[in-house]
Write an enzyme that holds these catalytic residues in place. Structure first.
Site, PDB file in Angstrom:
ATOM      1  N   SER A 297      46.243  44.799  42.575  1.00  0.00           N
ATOM      2  CA  SER A 297      44.918  45.327  42.250  1.00  0.00           C
ATOM      3  C   SER A 297      44.660  45.513  40.763  1.00  0.00           C
ATOM      4  O   SER A 297      43.519  45.804  40.383  1.00  0.00           O
ATOM      5  CB  SER A 297      44.701  46.654  42.974  1.00  0.00           C
ATOM      6  OG  SER A 297      44.635  46.454  44.372  1.00  0.00           O
ATOM      7  N   THR A 298      45.661  45.347  39.917  1.00  0.00           N
ATOM      8  CA  THR A 298      45.367  45.356  38.479  1.00  0.00           C
ATOM      9  C   THR A 298      44.412  44.215  38.139  1.00  0.00           C
ATOM     10  O   THR A 298      43.665  44.296  37.162  1.00  0.00           O
ATOM     11  CB  THR A 298      46.654  45.221  37.635  1.00  0.00           C
ATOM     12  OG1 THR A 298      47.336  44.018  38.005  1.00  0.00           O
ATOM     13  CG2 THR A 298      47.570  46.417  37.832  1.00  0.00           C
TER      14      THR A 298
END
Length: 576
Positions: A297-298
């Site tokens: 999710s970065t």
């Protein structure tokens, strides 16, 4: 004539005295030149033989042979390497003198006895190889490189004829494993084979060494961009995190967003370059630049930035996250779904897969691929460190690829590249190549390339801070009072046996501080963490985020980042 012949045939005693003396003188006059010529030839041959012997001895002295075509050049083993220093002048690598053991087999009286004596001091030598070298006909053979002073003294006491020592230069790393993956290491001949040691050689030092110009020379030290104090903090906190979360590996980087300088980079497990026996083990890979991973999710950081920078999405827009997305036989849902429309900030702080997928759909497949390429996430990164991996991406981008990549699955890149791309979103929109050498802001500006607008950069800084400061944000455990930390978590399921595992994760927290005027990006990755005792989850917000917080808490004062506690904090400081 007949009478003359008769006279000549007479015996000497029959000749008159005067005639005999005349004949003898004539014979001596004929013989003398022949004797002188023979003498001169003999002297000349004698001198020629000794000239040849002397010449051969000189050649053997300069180039002893081990019988295998080896030629020893004295200047190579005494070649000096430049010291490697951190940005504050602290020594990271330097040369020390050490003794190496050699033999002249032709002078060995008893090879069996010599081998037995040497094995009493150096029992780890191979007995057969040692005996073969001592009993050979070679003029020179190495027996052991880089002895300890104690070993040298004990061998000297043995008094073995034909055994000697040569002084060599050995590389010494005072910090041990502290900065091993950045500094690198050298081989037995003091030649750089990894990290910045190899970079120094490739940049021209090896040519100096080959030319014999690096002997007994005061070479100018090479300063790196690393701050040894910060490097120690990063490695120390990573080691603590590995133990606390029982992970198999961890890594971290601290990057100056204005210059691209790497102030710290560590990857655990690592090795000690003073004893590099473990340097090539697979688990000791430099994960930050030489390993590629799905960053989870970065990557939503870049998806949101792309949507905002395209002009097709505004901060006030909403995306329907009521129901899962079904595509190509796959069901895409949220980890903690809200089952309602989400605004752009909510998509970010709730880390919505559905919302991120719809942001990517809005921009389109080609626009998505072009944006990530522009951010440097899909191509091999260029920097001084030789160990840099090439990212992986689909051969053909389809809608399903774009959707999964929007939330960090389907593309593999290096953590260092992720940090560099994030720095561009924090510094006003300028992508600056990373460097492990000192660089000024003016030098960085000449290399910088604007990849997003300042407006987009400001909006991403706002979202970063919201995700940490707001209790609803996934990064709130990284909140350090006074330093205004912002960031984005990433929890990626690892691929095991061709399928995504539900138990093995690769976690990351991508952060920047102080967020109102960012100076540094800090990224931490933790490989396969386990939940802490008493806790159920092992998501990035539970382990990578607090690790970043611990690094910032300790490193910020050393980086001269002044804390800002607001008006109440200022009153507290005045009271002291």
């Amino acid at each position: 004539m007949i009478n003359f012949i008769k006279e000549c045939r007479k015996e000497p005693e029959d000749l008159p005295a005067s005639s005999f003396m005349l004949a003898s003188r004539r014979r001596r006059e004929v013989a003398m030149p022949r004797h002188r010529e023979r003498f001169v030839i003999a002297v000349a041959l004698f001198c020629a033989i000794y000239v040849v012997i002397g010449g051969r001895m000189a050649v053997w002295g300069a180039f002893p042979s081990d019988g295998g075509g080896y030629r020893y050049v004295p200047s190579q083993i005494m070649a000096a390497r430049p010291d490697l220093l951190d940005r504050n002048g602290k020594v990271l690598a330097t040369d020390i003198k050490t003794a190496s053991l050699y033999a002249e087999p032709r002078r060995i009286v008893d090879a069996d006895e010599a081998a037995e004596l040497l094995l009493s001091v150096l029992p780890d030598l191979d007995p057969k190889t040692l005996h073969d070298r001592l009993s050979s006909k070679a003029g020179f053979a190495w027996l052991r490189r880089e002895l300890t002073p104690r070993q040298q003294q004990e061998i000297l006491k043995l008094g073995i004829p034909g055994i000697g020592f040569r002084t060599e230069k050995k590389r010494f790393y005072p910090g041990g494993p502290t900065a091993a993956h950045v500094v690198g290491l050298v081989n037995i001949d003091n030649q750089g084979i990894a990290g910045m040691e190899k970079y120094v050689d490739d940049a021209g030092y090896s040519a100096l060494q080959s030319a014999g110009l690096a002997v007994d020379t005061d070479l100018k030290p090479v300063n790196l961009s690393l701050d040894l104090r910060v490097q120690h903090i990063v490695r120390d906190e990573l080691a603590a995190a590995m133990q606390r979360y029982r992970s198999i590996a961890a890594g971290g980087v601290v990057l100056n967003v204005r210059t691209g300088e790497v102030l710290a980079l560590a990857s655990l497990p690592d090795y000690d370059p003073n004893n590099p026996v473990d340097a090539l083990k697979k688990e000791n890979l430099n994960r930050m630049s030489a390993g590629t991973f799905e960053m989870g999710s970065t990557f939503k950081t870049f998806t949101t930035a792309m949507a905002l920078d395209s002009g097709l999405v505004k901060m006030t827009d909403s995306f329907d996250a009521t129901k899962p997305i079904y595509i190509g036989g796959f069901r895409i849902t949220d980890f903690h779904g809200k089952h309602r429309p989400l605004t752009v900030p909510e998509v970010f702080i709730y880390s919505s897969n559905i919302g991120s997928a719809k942001e990517a759909e809005t921009v389109g497949i080609e626009g998505h691929k072009a944006f990530l390429t522009k951010m440097g996430l899909l191509t091999r990164m260029h920097t001084e460190l030789p160990e840099v991996a090439t990212p992986g991406q689909p051969k053909e981008w389809k809608l399903i690829n774009s959707i999964t990549i929007s939330y960090g699955h389907g593309v593999m890149t290096t953590p260092l590249q992720t940090a560099v791309a994030a720095a561009a979103l924090m510094n006003g929109g300028y992508l600056i190549p990373p460097t492990f050498l000192p660089r000024t802001e003016e030098q960085a500006a000449a290399l910088a390339k604007q990849v997003v607008s300042k407006k987009t950069s400001d909006e991403m800084r706002y979202l970063f801070r919201l995700n940490v400061a707001d209790d609803r944000g996934s990064g709130n455990l990284a909140n350090i009072p006074g330093y205004k930390v912002g960031g984005k978590t990433g929890t990626a399921n690892k691929v095991v046996g061709g399928k995504y595992s539900n138990t093995k994760k690769f976690n990351a927290f991508l952060s920047a501080f102080p967020i109102d005027n960012p100076q540094y990006v800090v990224l931490v990755v933790i490989d396969e963490p386990q939940p802490e005792p008493g806790k159920y989850y092992a998501t990035a917000g539970m382990n990578a985020a607090p690790t970043v917080g611990a690094i910032i808490r300790r490193a910020a004062p050393l980086l001269k980042v002044k804390p800002d506690f607001g008006d109440s904090g200022k009153s507290l400081l005045v009271s002291y």
